[in-house]
Design a protein around this motif. Structure first.
Motif, mmCIF file in Angstrom:
data_model
loop_
_atom_site.group_PDB
_atom_site.id
_atom_site.type_symbol
_atom_site.label_atom_id
_atom_site.label_comp_id
_atom_site.label_asym_id
_atom_site.label_seq_id
_atom_site.Cartn_x
_atom_site.Cartn_y
_atom_site.Cartn_z
ATOM 1 N N ILE A 179 0.879 -1.177 0.000
ATOM 2 C CA ILE A 179 0.000 0.000 0.000
ATOM 3 C C ILE A 179 0.909 1.217 0.000
ATOM 4 O O ILE A 179 1.713 1.397 0.925
ATOM 5 C CB ILE A 179 -0.901 0.016 1.262
ATOM 6 N N HIS A 180 0.789 2.040 -1.032
ATOM 7 C CA HIS A 180 1.655 3.217 -1.146
ATOM 8 C C HIS A 180 0.958 4.470 -0.629
ATOM 9 O O HIS A 180 -0.259 4.580 -0.686
ATOM 10 C CB HIS A 180 2.077 3.427 -2.606
ATOM 11 N N LYS A 181 1.774 5.392 -0.173
ATOM 12 C CA LYS A 181 1.263 6.656 0.355
ATOM 13 C C LYS A 181 0.418 7.365 -0.697
ATOM 14 O O LYS A 181 0.824 7.495 -1.847
ATOM 15 C CB LYS A 181 2.463 7.536 0.746
ATOM 16 N N GLY A 182 -0.772 7.789 -0.291
ATOM 17 C CA GLY A 182 -1.659 8.527 -1.188
ATOM 18 C C GLY A 182 -2.478 7.658 -2.124
ATOM 19 O O GLY A 182 -3.329 8.153 -2.858
ATOM 20 N N ASP A 183 -2.238 6.344 -2.095
ATOM 21 C CA ASP A 183 -3.010 5.447 -2.968
ATOM 22 C C ASP A 183 -4.404 5.178 -2.407
ATOM 23 O O ASP A 183 -4.581 5.107 -1.186
ATOM 24 C CB ASP A 183 -2.303 4.075 -3.079
ATOM 25 N N VAL B 276 -3.401 6.104 7.404
ATOM 26 C CA VAL B 276 -4.100 5.206 6.481
ATOM 27 C C VAL B 276 -5.498 4.964 7.038
ATOM 28 O O VAL B 276 -5.659 4.806 8.250
ATOM 29 C CB VAL B 276 -3.377 3.829 6.389
ATOM 30 N N THR C 255 -4.441 8.078 2.213
ATOM 31 C CA THR C 255 -4.143 6.691 1.839
ATOM 32 C C THR C 255 -5.294 5.817 2.327
ATOM 33 O O THR C 255 -5.600 5.813 3.523
ATOM 34 C CB THR C 255 -2.816 6.241 2.479
#
Length: 245
Positions: free
Chosen positions: A27-31, A160, A191
Motif C-alpha cells: 500500500i503506497h502513500k496517497g493510494d 491510512v 491513503t
C-alpha cells in the motif's frame, strides 16, 4: 513511491479453513486501493489482519518497514496511524455524536477535552455532520452514522484509513452520501484501502484494484486494466456477473 504498509506471505486460517493464502501486497502513500471479489474470498479478513483485529497465521505485515507482529509494537499506537471504518459503524449508542468522536482522542491520544472537542467538530463539519453533534446514533440514519464513523476515524489523524464494505449496510439512497465523503478524502491524498462492492467507486476513485478469489489475490492492476482488460478468467467472470446485474 513510499510504501506505507506491506503484506508479505500473509496467511490466515480458522482451524482447518484457510481464508488467506500467501498474500503479498504493498500500500503506497496517497493510494486508494480497492479490494473486490465475491463474498467469502478473504477481503475482509485481509483488512482485519492489517489492523490486527485478526492475527495472521503466518507471514508478516510491515508498517514503514517495521513488523507490526513484533511484540515491541504498541497496538493502540499502531491503530492511531491505521484507522478503520466498519460495515456496521461500531458507534457507542450511549454517547452523542460529538462524544463518539472525542473519546478515542482523549483515551488513546491523551488529548485534552477541549482539544478533542475542537478536532471532533472540525471533522464532523468536514463530513457534513456538525448539525447533529448532540444526537445519539439511534436518532440518525445509517448514512449519517457512517459519516460520523469516518469523522471519528479522521479525528485520530491516521495515516491510512481502512474501510470494510462501508456502504453495504446502507439503504441505496444513502450510499452516495458516504461515497462522496470518501471521494473527497481521496482527492486530498488520504491513503485508503477499501473493501467494496461499489464497482463505480473502484473504477472512478481507486488507483489500484486487487481482485481476490478463494483467499488469494488473483489479479491486481489499475482500474483501467482490471475493468476494461482483465487477464484472469476468474476476474472476467466476476466482473461480468457484477456489472451485468
Amino acid at each position: 513511491m513510499e510504501t506505507v504498509i506491506e503484506l508479505r506471505h500473509l496467511s490466515k486460517a480458522f482451524g482447518a479453513n484457510v481464508v488467506l493464502k500467501d498474500i503479498n501486497a504493498s500500500i503506497h502513500k496517497g493510494d486508494v486501493t480497492c479490494v473486490i471479489g465475491a463474498s467469502g474470498s478473504g477481503k475482509s479478513t485481509m483488512l482485519r489482519c492489517i489492523n490486527l483485529l485478526e492475527t495472521p497465521t503466518s507471514g508478516d505485515i510491515l508498517f514503514h518497514d517495521k513488523s507490526i507482529l513484533n511484540e515491541k509494537i504498541s497496538l493502540n499506537e499502531y491503530r492511531t496511524h491505521v484507522g478503520m471504518c466498519f460495515q456496521s459503524f461500531n458507534l457507542f449508542n450511549n454517547m452523542t455524536v460529538l462524544k463518539n468522536c472525542m473519546i478515542g482522542q482523549m483515551k488513546v491520544l491523551k488529548r485534552s477535552k477541549e482539544e478533542a472537542r475542537v478536532n471532533a467538530i472540525r471533522y464532523l463539519e468536514k463530513v457534513g455532520m456538525a448539525p447533529y453533534i448532540n444526537a445519539r446514533p439511534d436518532q440518525i440514519s445509517g448514512g449519517q452514522k457512517q459519516r460520523v464513523a469516518i469523522a471519528r476515524a479522521l479525528a485520530m489523524n491516521p495515516e491510512v484509513l481502512l474501510f470494510d464494505e462501508p456502504t453495504s449496510a446502507l439503504d441505496p439512497e444513502m450510499v452516495g452520501e458516504v461515497l462522496s465523503v470518501m471521494k473527497s478524502l481521496a482527492k486530498e491524498g488520504m491513503t485508503m484501502v477499501v473493501v467494496t462492492h461499489e464497482m463505480g467507486f473502484a473504477k472512478d476513485v481507486a488507483n489500484r484494484v486487487l481482485f481476490m478469489e478463494q483467499g488469494v489475490i488473483a489479479e491486481e492492476g489499475t482500474p483501467e486494466e482490471i475493468f476494461t482488460n482483465p487477464k484472469n478468467e476468474r476476474t472476467k467472470e466476476f466482473l461480468s456477473r457484477i456489472l451485468n446485474k
